[in-house]
Write an enzyme that holds these catalytic residues in place. Structure first.
Site, mmCIF file in Angstrom:
data_model
loop_
_atom_site.group_PDB
_atom_site.id
_atom_site.type_symbol
_atom_site.label_atom_id
_atom_site.label_comp_id
_atom_site.label_asym_id
_atom_site.label_seq_id
_atom_site.Cartn_x
_atom_site.Cartn_y
_atom_site.Cartn_z
ATOM 1 N N LYS A 82 -15.280 3.669 0.515
ATOM 2 C CA LYS A 82 -13.463 2.922 -0.014
ATOM 3 C C LYS A 82 -13.220 2.733 -0.540
ATOM 4 O O LYS A 82 -13.954 1.925 -1.850
ATOM 5 C CB LYS A 82 -13.282 1.416 0.993
ATOM 6 C CG LYS A 82 -12.819 1.484 1.161
ATOM 7 C CD LYS A 82 -12.680 -0.509 2.614
ATOM 8 C CE LYS A 82 -11.330 -1.023 2.904
ATOM 9 N NZ LYS A 82 -12.084 -2.615 4.276
ATOM 10 N N SER A 157 -7.866 -2.777 6.792
ATOM 11 C CA SER A 157 -7.828 -1.779 5.458
ATOM 12 C C SER A 157 -9.156 -0.640 5.391
ATOM 13 O O SER A 157 -8.632 -0.195 4.728
ATOM 14 C CB SER A 157 -8.272 -3.123 4.230
ATOM 15 O OG SER A 157 -9.198 -3.542 4.542
ATOM 16 N N SER A 181 -11.172 -5.499 9.366
ATOM 17 C CA SER A 181 -11.058 -4.306 8.622
ATOM 18 C C SER A 181 -12.570 -3.161 8.998
ATOM 19 O O SER A 181 -12.227 -1.342 8.504
ATOM 20 C CB SER A 181 -10.837 -4.663 7.049
ATOM 21 O OG SER A 181 -9.475 -5.493 6.965
#
Length: 466
Positions: A82, A157, A181
């Site tokens: 990520k 996210s 997330s």
């Protein structure tokens, strides 16, 4: 096995195929890079693709196979990271175009562990700006889309990570979860994701900026893959402010163990915010019915989460203030959050209040092994659905959507999200299981039992299945 089947093969099985010389790391990397080149322009799941580095690493690992029998657990398996986690020499944008030239000279602690496990890094996956939002549409980047239906969000996210795994653009992914997330994106994309217990995964070498509410965790297609990646991620690094001992047995072993009768509570509402919609309720109720049939004791009850709402929001929104970016470099929503940031004393008071309420919530688990909740209170939104709203309206919509997730972050309790079917729009349905302190093994064993009873591994998005 053809290239499409290999792309959707679980990571543990890929590792086995590599060890038995039935497939090479280079072959797998080439399959994923071809898929990324072809599908990512529509999907928006990667910010940065490290093709040259991945091919070089794959070639080196393929050569090592000739003379090596001692291999780390995920030797040669492709993974994504990520874009909130630094990788040395690779841009780390945090979903903000002002940071396009931000190239760290160190690896995040969890990245170090991933490399040591033998993974090959394919690139950095898309995230919302600073990880602030439960959808992935940062200014200056293409929006990430849900491979099951490109009109919808893959969540956030860790939206890019979940979209990439679901679409077969990597075997498995690293994500992070500060308010849902990981769990939200895997729910949107029909995957398995674990929000580990506080202290399970290190924040080295930088440290924790949010008083323990955020953590790294795995995103995978199967419970066993998620468990095995959590084994890789876990462990103390000198100086960690809080930490847990390694599990005995391992999380992977827990995914294969038969579980006894558990005391399971469930709920479909988060007062005072609201009740889950029909799709999200259906996922919970179907799961509860299945678990009762499997012999577990189930009861409709849940803790009082209402006292968490205000202090958690104060702690969570400070992540924008700690970014160091000026207001003019931020999206309107983050600019609004920055303006709302209070004083240090207000922050510390909120942390204190959050910890006090968390004690009451954790006490609920003295008589309960697992709490089952929806992941979100309603189905995924369309890409751009909230773009016309004011920051105040957007913030309230976010709170009303993700409400079942922050309690596990505030309390530090472990949670796992997993798919349980499809809704009326053809999008995945999911539930989350929340466990006792440091009890990921129980969560993983129960999730594996559900997976065995209702397998989902053969489902593939039509967008990515050809």
């Amino acid at each position: 096995m053809n290239s499409i089947d290999l792309a959707f093969t679980p990571a543990l099985e890929q590792a086995r195929l590599i060890r038995h010389r039935e497939v090479s790391p280079l072959e797998l990397v080439q399959i994923y890079l071809e898929r990324i080149q072809r599908l990512n322009p529509q999907l928006g799941s990667y910010f940065t693709v490290t093709a040259e580095q991945a091919i070089a690493d794959a070639k080196a690992k393929t050569e090592m196979l000739v003379n090596s029998n001692e291999l780390p657990p995920f030797f040669g398996v492709p993974i994504s990271i990520k874009d909130l986690n630094p990788v040395a020499g690779v841009p780390c944008n945090f979903g903000n175009p002002a940071l396009l030239n931000n190239i760290p000279d160190f690896d995040d602690g969890v990245v170090t562990r991933i490399k040591q496990a033998g993974f090959i890094l394919l690139g950095k996956t898309a995230t919302s700006e600073l990880g602030s939002f439960p959808y992935t549409e940062p200014t200056g980047f293409p929006p990430a889309r849900n491979p099951w239906n490109l009109e919808y969000t893959p969540g956030g996210s860790s939206g890019g990570a979940a979209a990439a795994v679901a679409a077969g653009l990597c075997a498995i992914a690293q994500g992070s979860d500060g308010g849902g997330s990981i769990r939200g994106p895997v729910a949107c994309c029909g995957l398995v994701g674990i929000k580990p217990a506080r202290g399970r995964v290190t924040h080295a070498p930088v440290g924790d900026r949010l008083s323990g509410i955020a953590t790294n965790g795995p995103i995978a297609r199967t419970v066993a893959d998620a468990a095995a990646l959590l084994d890789v991620m876990s462990g103390y690094v000198t100086g960690d402010p809080y930490w847990l001992s390694d599990p005995e047995p391992s999380f992977l072993v827990a995914s294969k163990e038969r579980i006894g009768k558990l005391r399971i509570a469930y709920g479909t509402a988060i007062p005072p915010i609201g009740t889950a919609d029909a799709n999200c309720q259906q996922g919970v109720l179907q799961t509860v019915k299945l678990l009762a049939e499997l012999g577990h004791t189930v009861e409709e009850k849940s803790p009082d989460f209402s006292g968490l709402l205000e202090p958690f929001q104060i702690v969570w929104q400070t992540s924008v203030a700690t970014s160091g970016l000026p207001p003019e470099a931020l999206q309107p929503m983050n600019r609004w959050l920055l303006a709302r940031s209070g004083s240090a004393s207000e922050y510390l008071l909120a942390v204190y209040q959050m910890q006090m309420v968390s004690r009451q919530i954790v006490a609920f688990f003295d008589t309960v092994d697992i709490l089952i909740l929806p992941v979100y209170l309603h189905s995924p939104i369309r890409v751009g659905e909230w773009a016309h709203l004011s920051p105040e309206e957007t913030f309230q919509n976010i709170v009303n959507w993700v409400a079942p997730c922050p309690p596990a972050n505030a309390t530090g309790l472990p949670a796992i999200a997993l798919p349980v079917g499809f809704d009326a729009n053809g999008l995945p349905m999911s539930v989350q299981l929340v466990g006792k302190p440091a009890a990921e093994t129980t969560l993983i064993s129960l999730a594996a039992q559900i997976e065995t009873a209702k397998p989902w591994i053969e489902h593939r998005p039509a967008f990515a299945a050809s």
